[in-house]
Every structure is written in C-alpha cells, then in structure tokens.
Design a protein around this motif. Structure first.
Motif, PDB file in Angstrom:
ATOM      1  N   SER A   1       0.827  -1.210   0.000  1.00  0.00           N
ATOM      2  CA  SER A   1       0.000   0.000   0.000  1.00  0.00           C
ATOM      3  C   SER A   1       0.859   1.257   0.000  1.00  0.00           C
ATOM      4  O   SER A   1       0.558   2.223  -0.699  1.00  0.00           O
ATOM      5  CB  SER A   1      -0.936   0.021   1.210  1.00  0.00           C
TER       6      SER A   1
ATOM      7  N   TRP B   1      -6.630   4.128  -5.401  1.00  0.00           N
ATOM      8  CA  TRP B   1      -7.771   3.225  -5.196  1.00  0.00           C
ATOM      9  C   TRP B   1      -7.274   1.825  -4.833  1.00  0.00           C
ATOM     10  O   TRP B   1      -7.796   1.190  -3.917  1.00  0.00           O
ATOM     11  CB  TRP B   1      -8.622   3.192  -6.463  1.00  0.00           C
TER      12      TRP B   1
ATOM     13  N   LEU C   1      -6.074   1.472  -1.317  1.00  0.00           N
ATOM     14  CA  LEU C   1      -7.134   1.345  -0.317  1.00  0.00           C
ATOM     15  C   LEU C   1      -7.547  -0.109  -0.109  1.00  0.00           C
ATOM     16  O   LEU C   1      -8.284  -0.419   0.820  1.00  0.00           O
ATOM     17  CB  LEU C   1      -8.361   2.164  -0.733  1.00  0.00           C
TER      18      LEU C   1
END
Length: 120
Positions: free
Chosen positions: A3, A71, A74
């Motif tokens: 991430s 995106w 997430l």
C-alpha cells in the motif's frame, strides 16, 4: 508495504500531472522543449500552443493513473469498483480532451466512459 508503495507511486504521478498541467505554456519551457527538435528552431506560437495542449492532456492520464493507484492502495479488490474508477478516468480524460483539443475522438472516449458508468 505494498500500500505504501502504491501511495508513493500515486504521489509521483500527481507530481508528473502538476508538472505537465500547469507551467507548459511558459515560453522558457517551450524554448527548452523546442531545442530537442532536429532543427533546434523554436516553436512558432501555433506550435507552442499545440504542444502545451497535448502535454496538458498527458497530465490528465497521469492523474488517472494516480487515482487508480490510490484506489488500489485502499485495498478495494472488486472488479466493479476498479472498472468504475477507470471509467471515471476515461470520462474525465475524454471531456478534457474534447474541451482542449476539440477532437471528436476524445468526445467518443468521454461518452464511452459515461455510458460505462451507467452500465456498471
């Protein structure tokens, strides 16, 4: 860990977008870019305006890549969710291209993105 990498890559693409979107109409940048041409002659005013418009459109695609990477960071793994993000990007890029390049091709791109959003 992944991430954070995706967020870092997205931030880089946002910087690329800002670098391409805002200052390209400045004469100093157009002169520097025209030195890369085979003859080294500066752009005419019309060429400079076209180059700036094309680079601005490239900026929109860097923004779309940044949005997709954020995106993904997430952790949303739904194919429908990813499709929505990409279709929003296509619609935005098509609308921006239609407004700046006055191209029917980019208008079709925007319409495909908008129709796709309704279908997804």
């Amino acid at each position: 860990m992944m991430s954070w990498f995706l967020i870092g890559a997205a931030v880089l693409h946002l910087f690329f977008m800002a670098a391409e979107l805002f200052p390209w109409s400045l004469p100093v940048l157009l002169r520097a870019a025209s030195k890369k041409l085979p003859d080294g002659e500066p752009f005419t005013d019309a060429q400079g305006k076209l180059v700036a418009t094309i680079v601005h459109n490239a900026a929109i695609y860097n923004g779309i890549v940044a949005g997709g990477l954020l995106w993904a960071a997430l952790g949303v793994d739904s194919a429908t969710s990813v499709a929505r993000v990409m279709l929003m990007g296509a619609a935005a890029a098509g609308a921006f291209g239609t407004a700046t390049l006055k191209s029917p091709v980019t208008a079709v791109q925007a319409m495909v993105g908008i129709i796709g959003l309704f279908l997804v």
